[in-house]
Design an enzyme around this catalytic site. Structure first.
Site: not given
Length: 217
Positions: A9-11, A117
Site C-alpha cells: 500500500d502507498a499512503y 487508491n
C-alpha cells in the site's frame, strides 16, 4: 521469504500521510494534528462510500474535498494554506526505512510493487519525490477499474497482471481495513502497525504484524 511479489500500500505504509501538515505545522496552528487526522479520515471515508454507491471520483479530488472539510471542522487552520498543503501531499515524504527495504527485497529477485487508491499522477509524483522509481517494478492504481479498496477487484489487479495465485503475493499495509480485505482475497498479509493500534478484524488476521518495514529485509 519465498514470495514472487511484495506489494505495498502507498499512503501510510510507504508514504507518511501526515508529512504535509507537519511540513507547515507552524502555519497550520495548534490544532495541526487534529486537522491532519480529519483530513486523512475523510479522504478514506469518501473512498469507501463512493465505492459502495458506485459513484467513483479520482482520489486526488477526494483528497481536495477532504482537505476542505478539515478546514471547515478546524477554524483555527489558515485556509490560505490550501495550495501549499496540497502541493506537499502531492510530494509526500516516505518513511526512513523504505528505500533500503525495497532495494533489499528487489535484490532477492521478487517483484516489488505498489497497489494504491491513489491516482496515477499522485503515485508517480510520490514515487519520484522519494527516489523509489528505480526499485519499484510496477505501480497499480485503482483508477482504471474505478473502485477503491477493499473491493476484491482491486487486489485482483495484481494477480491478473502477474499471473500469480494470491498466496504467492506478500501484501503490506499500515491500514488494518486494507489488510482485512487483502487477507479475505487470499494474499499473505503483513500489517505494518506503525501507531500500535488495537486489532479491529479478529476474523481476518494478518500473517504478521510489524511496527515498520525493517523486518521484511
Amino acid at each position: 521469504m519465498p514470495h514472487a511479489a511484495f506489494v505495498f500500500d502507498a499512503y501510510g505504509t510507504l508514504f507518511d500521510v501526515h508529512a504535509a501538515v507537519r511540513k507547515h505545522s507552524d502555519r497550520v496552528g495548534p490544532d495541526g494534528q487534529f486537522f491532519s487526522e480529519i483530513w486523512r479520515a475523510k479522504q478514506l471515508e469518501y473512498s469507501w462510500t463512493r465505492t459502495l454507491m458506485g459513484a467513483y471520483r479520482d482520489f486526488w479530488v477526494l483528497t481536495e474535498e477532504a482537505l476542505d472539510y478539515a478546514f471547515a471542522r478546524v477554524p483555527t487552520a489558515d485556509r490560505s494554506l490550501r495550495a501549499d498543503l496540497l502541493d506537499a501531499y502531492f510530494k509526500l515524504d516516505c518513511y526512513p526505512e523504505v528505500p533500503a527495504v525495497l532495494r533489499a527485497l528487489k535484490e532477492t529477485g521478487s517483484r516489488v510493487a505498489i497497489l494504491s487508491n491513489g491516482s496515477p499522477e499522485m503515485l508517480a509524483s510520490a514515487v519520484k519525490n522519494a527516489a523509489l522509481d528505480t526499485v519499484i517494478d510496477d505501480v497499480f492504481s485503482v483508477h482504471p477499474i474505478k473502485l477503491f479498496k477493499t473491493a476484491p477487484d482491486v487486489y485482483d489487479m495484481v494477480t491478473t497482471a502477474y499471473r500469480l495465485y494470491p498466496e504467492a503475493v506478500s501484501f503490506q499495509s499500515s491500514n488494518r481495513w486494507d489488510i482485512a480485505g487483502a487477507t479475505k482475497f487470499g494474499f499473505r498479509t503483513v500489517w505494518i502497525n506503525r501507531s500500535q493500534m488495537p486489532d479491529e478484524y479478529p476474523d481476518l488476521k494478518p500473517d504478521m504484524i510489524l511496527p515498520d518495514l525493517n523486518a521484511l529485509a
